[in-house]
Design a protein around this motif. Structure first.
Motif, PDB file in Angstrom:
ATOM      1  N   THR A  56      41.348  40.326  25.822  1.00  0.00           N
ATOM      2  CA  THR A  56      42.181  39.569  26.935  1.00  0.00           C
ATOM      3  C   THR A  56      41.834  38.079  26.548  1.00  0.00           C
ATOM      4  O   THR A  56      40.581  37.774  25.938  1.00  0.00           O
ATOM      5  N   VAL A  95      46.281  46.363  30.576  1.00  0.00           N
ATOM      6  CA  VAL A  95      45.425  47.197  31.216  1.00  0.00           C
ATOM      7  C   VAL A  95      46.104  48.095  32.345  1.00  0.00           C
ATOM      8  O   VAL A  95      45.626  49.173  32.376  1.00  0.00           O
ATOM      9  N   GLY A 125      49.253  42.139  39.241  1.00  0.00           N
ATOM     10  CA  GLY A 125      49.392  41.211  37.875  1.00  0.00           C
ATOM     11  C   GLY A 125      49.547  39.828  38.082  1.00  0.00           C
ATOM     12  O   GLY A 125      49.252  38.879  37.273  1.00  0.00           O
ATOM     13  N   GLU A 126      50.012  39.499  39.381  1.00  0.00           N
ATOM     14  CA  GLU A 126      50.313  37.986  39.632  1.00  0.00           C
ATOM     15  C   GLU A 126      50.590  37.854  40.938  1.00  0.00           C
ATOM     16  O   GLU A 126      50.752  38.893  41.882  1.00  0.00           O
ATOM     17  N   PRO A 127      50.463  36.908  41.734  1.00  0.00           N
ATOM     18  CA  PRO A 127      50.726  36.454  43.058  1.00  0.00           C
ATOM     19  C   PRO A 127      52.171  37.184  43.533  1.00  0.00           C
ATOM     20  O   PRO A 127      53.153  36.833  43.049  1.00  0.00           O
ATOM     21  N   ASN A 134      48.365  44.777  44.859  1.00  0.00           N
ATOM     22  CA  ASN A 134      47.127  44.887  44.476  1.00  0.00           C
ATOM     23  C   ASN A 134      46.386  43.993  43.416  1.00  0.00           C
ATOM     24  O   ASN A 134      47.236  43.702  42.352  1.00  0.00           O
ATOM     25  N   TYR A 135      45.552  43.620  43.345  1.00  0.00           N
ATOM     26  CA  TYR A 135      44.711  42.387  42.851  1.00  0.00           C
ATOM     27  C   TYR A 135      43.772  43.248  41.824  1.00  0.00           C
ATOM     28  O   TYR A 135      42.746  43.675  42.460  1.00  0.00           O
ATOM     29  N   GLN A 187      41.865  42.893  37.273  1.00  0.00           N
ATOM     30  CA  GLN A 187      41.983  42.059  36.082  1.00  0.00           C
ATOM     31  C   GLN A 187      41.764  42.862  35.034  1.00  0.00           C
ATOM     32  O   GLN A 187      41.220  44.429  35.137  1.00  0.00           O
ATOM     33  N   THR A 188      41.984  42.451  33.830  1.00  0.00           N
ATOM     34  CA  THR A 188      41.745  43.500  32.598  1.00  0.00           C
ATOM     35  C   THR A 188      40.266  43.976  32.448  1.00  0.00           C
ATOM     36  O   THR A 188      39.770  45.308  32.330  1.00  0.00           O
ATOM     37  N   GLU A 189      39.431  43.079  33.060  1.00  0.00           N
ATOM     38  CA  GLU A 189      37.989  43.251  32.843  1.00  0.00           C
ATOM     39  C   GLU A 189      37.410  44.544  33.892  1.00  0.00           C
ATOM     40  O   GLU A 189      36.705  45.237  33.535  1.00  0.00           O
ATOM     41  N   PRO A 221      46.591  40.679  48.839  1.00  0.00           N
ATOM     42  CA  PRO A 221      46.673  41.903  48.320  1.00  0.00           C
ATOM     43  C   PRO A 221      45.850  43.109  49.008  1.00  0.00           C
ATOM     44  O   PRO A 221      45.594  44.159  48.598  1.00  0.00           O
ATOM     45  N   THR A 240      35.491  36.142  39.105  1.00  0.00           N
ATOM     46  CA  THR A 240      36.779  36.526  38.767  1.00  0.00           C
ATOM     47  C   THR A 240      37.511  35.297  38.281  1.00  0.00           C
ATOM     48  O   THR A 240      38.756  35.553  37.686  1.00  0.00           O
ATOM     49  N   ASP A 300      38.782  33.398  40.040  1.00  0.00           N
ATOM     50  CA  ASP A 300      40.103  32.997  40.712  1.00  0.00           C
ATOM     51  C   ASP A 300      39.418  32.288  41.955  1.00  0.00           C
ATOM     52  O   ASP A 300      38.487  32.615  42.799  1.00  0.00           O
ATOM     53  N   ARG A 330      43.988  30.588  39.394  1.00  0.00           N
ATOM     54  CA  ARG A 330      42.541  30.449  38.773  1.00  0.00           C
ATOM     55  C   ARG A 330      41.614  29.262  38.888  1.00  0.00           C
ATOM     56  O   ARG A 330      42.139  27.925  39.148  1.00  0.00           O
ATOM     57  N   ARG A 363      48.312  37.480  31.045  1.00  0.00           N
ATOM     58  CA  ARG A 363      47.317  36.188  30.904  1.00  0.00           C
ATOM     59  C   ARG A 363      47.183  35.589  29.684  1.00  0.00           C
ATOM     60  O   ARG A 363      47.229  36.137  28.338  1.00  0.00           O
TER      61      ARG A 363
END
Ligand code: AMP
Length: 624
Positions: free
Chosen positions: A241, A287, A364-366, A386-387, A389-391, A413, A478, A480, A495, A506
């Motif tokens: 990522t 992800v 994945g995005e807002p 839902n919010y 991240q790849t992490e 979210p 995050t 964010d 971000r 991303r």
């Protein structure tokens, strides 16, 4: 929200009790002796001593009850094909694929890079790699040779699995020549390339290195390969990522924690039931595709749809016709895709029977309110933002209707997911902020099961990139900004770093800048993200040429370079050729001002800027 609050409280204050109970959802070949080892923060080890296999949990375990139930539906509207595999059939294909890999020496701990379009063989490949206890690194098909080469060098895969091409919007998108170029560029060379030939275009073969999947498969039609049992803490996959540096980070995921987290999320967040059908419109290269096209639904005993194509081909009714045909219960997509559909005739939705569909998830995005309202009234089902991240590998913030039905609030979210100890912090002092104050969205360690274990091969980078020390404790950032209301619902405000989110993907501005700078007539470049009606955000670039001769086609040439090196996914929507960039007196590019001007906003306080005329020049270039 009593039940949710109790569950969340327990997951944070008695994580051992909470996760030991949830771990019963999967098969353990050897039970774990310790739920959590956090003796060396921020490295969390879940289910220590336990042995399991993600492939076994996704396939073998279901054969007693579900051998004849559909497991995989591979739909390509590009090649006009639909293939359905029962659990038994998928098991057989995965065994064949595993036998091929094994015959070429792939074993526990080896890396296998998968660079594939959305075809069934990509699913076989992912499961086969995990069956052998090897580690996959799936690279999104939209990435080109330089991006691919960086991932090959970092992961050092013994084998690469690919196809000669994908298809998008009726066009053949070649994969093999990009892969050949990437291997050429990479200092590390894989031993073998396994080629799935789809008959879409001709391709060159490298003798002794490239192997043909179809003929190898014929040799192993009856092969059965036992699952290799891994320690729960052994890696299952690496997924790269982007961040703020030019070098993508290999997010390393574990085995046991990931299987448990996905299984739990299928119930508490997605409210899905075994035997139902999930349709996640993402790509296996992201992800969301790993978790909710492949592993989550299969671990949960569902049928899953893999889709090659766009939501508009053959017409804007395609997704909804699949929902009707395969009685989809759970759908998962991105706000950008919905904004694309929103422009189409609503009849495409109205004429389909969507009675099987229980809820529609977006991530994945807002998720902007008009888009949420539109899809909600078009399909008349709960819309669940839902919010994550790849992490993290699975949602951080969401409504958890499997625990308790909670009201939806547009623009949010939802609330922290079980296992995530969410904090909004002052980014300088690290002090926790009250409701309605904007702060850095952070997670107090340990991260819950299934989250990133480390950066592949670089523990130091994991700690220095993500973990911030505040008052003697470590918190995960995050990157964010967020805000919380009085009911504990979070809202994401964008971000804190230079990462761009375009259509839910991303992109690191540094990577794009490095690519553009590689043109021999570029002296300096800055890339920023600006608001876009369809994709949420898009990248735009400002490049200063070294000399002004032959610059008529420079924008096109620079776009081509990004396409060739990183792939069309990273191509800026415009590259403006400018004479200078706005800088502070200390020489830092003021991206905030570039962004404001490109969005036709006031650049705000520019008192630290060295030459204010630069902004006027740039404004003129943009308005030309
Ligand atoms: P990625 O790792 O590519 O999935 O990107 C993760 C980033 O996407 C997050 O850090 C957020 O900036 C953004 N993101 C993901 N999901 C949401 C969401 N539901 N609402 C707002 N932003 C999101």
């Amino acid at each position: 929200m009593g039940k949710y609050l109790d569950t969340h409280y327990q997951s944070i204050h008695e994580p051992e009790v909470f996760w030991a109970e949830e771990a019963k959802r999967i098969h353990w070949e050897t039970p774990f002796s310790q739920v959590l080892d956090y003796s060396s923060p921020p490295f969390a080890k879940w289910f220590v001593g336990g042995k399991t296999s993600i492939c076994y949990n996704a396939l073998d375990r279901h054969l007693i009850e579900r051998a004849n139930q559909t497991a995989l539906i591979a739909v390509s509207v590009e090649t006009n094909t639909e293939q359905t595999y029962t659990y038994q059939e998928l098991y057989t294909e995965v065994n064949r694929m595993a036998a091929i890999l094994k015959s070429y020496g792939v074993s526990k701990g080896d890396r296998v890079l998968i660079y594939m379009p959305m075809v069934a063989q990509a699913c076989f490949a992912m499961l086969a790699v995990l069956r052998l206890g090897a580690i996959h690194s799936v690279v999104f098909g939209g990435f080109a040779s330089h991006s691919l080469a960086a991932r090959i060098e970092d992961a050092q895969p013994k084998m690469i699995i690919t196809a000669e091409a994908g298809m998008r919007g009726g066009k053949v998108v070649p994969y093999k020549p990009l892969l050949d170029e990437a291997i050429e560029l990479s200092a590390y060379k894989p031993e073998h390339v396994l080629m799935v030939s789809r008959g879409l275009c001709a391709f060159e073969t490298t003798p002794n290195r490239d192997i043909d999947y179809a003929s190898e498969r014929n040799k192993h039609l009856d092969s059965l390969v036992p699952c290799v049992w891994l320690d729960a803490t052994d890696p299952s996959y690496i997924l790269y990522t982007s961040g703020t540096t030019g070098k993508p980070k290999g997010v390393q995921r574990d085995t046991g924690g990931y299987a448990v987290a996905l299984a739990t999320s299928m119930d508490y967040i997605f409210c899905a039931k075994p035997g139902q059908t999930m349709f996640c419109t993402s790509d296996i290269g992201w992800v969301v595709g790993h978790g909710y096209i492949i592993y989550g639904p299969l671990i949960h005993g569902m049928a899953t749809i893999m889709f090659e194509g766009t939501p508009l081909k053959p017409d804007a009714g395609i997704w909804w016709s699949l929902v009707e045909k395969y009685k989809v219960s759970t759908m998962f997509s991105s706000p950008t895709a919905i904004r694309v559909l929103k422009k189409q005739d609503p009849q495409f939705i109205a004429q389909r029977d969507l009675s099987s569909l229980e809820a529609f998830f977006l991530a994945g995005e807002p998720l902007d309110e008009p888009t949420a309202q539109w899809i909600s009234s078009a399909i008349q089902k709960p819309i669940i933002d839902n919010y994550w991240q790849t992490e993290t590998g699975w949602p951080i913030l969401a409504l958890q209707r499997g625990i308790e039905v909670m009201p939806n609030k547009f623009g949010s979210p939802g609330v922290p997911v079980f296992g995530y100890n969410m904090k909004l912090l002052d980014d300088v002092s690290g002090k926790e902020l009250p409701a309605h104050a904007k702060g850095l969205l952070a997670i107090e360690g340990p991260l819950p099961p299934g989250c990133m274990q480390t950066v592949w091969g670089d523990d130091k980078r994991f700690v220095s990139t993500y973990w911030q020390g505040f008052e003697g404790r470590l918190v995960y950032s995050t990157f964010d900004w967020g805000i919380k209301d009085d009911d504990g619902y979070f809202f994401i405000l964008g971000r804190t770093d230079d990462v761009i989110n375009t259509a839910g993907h991303r992109l690191g501005t540094r990577e794009i800048e490095e690519s553009i700078s590689s043109h021999n007539n570029v002296a300096e470049v800055a890339v920023v993200g600006i608001a876009d009606e369809l994709k949420g955000q898009v990248a735009i670039a400002f490049a200063i040429p070294k000399n002004n001769e032959n610059i008529a086609n420079l924008e096109k040439e620079l776009m081509r370079i990004v396409d060739q090196q990183l792939g069309p996914v990273a191509r800026p929507s415009r590259i403006y050729i400018v004479e200078a960039l706005p800088k502070t007196r200390s020489g830092k590019i003021v991206r905030r001002a570039l962004q404001a001007i490109a969005e036709h906003r006031d650049p705000g306080d520019i008192s630290t800027m060295e030459d204010k005329n630069v902004l006027i020049q740039i404004q003129n270039v943009i308005s030309q």
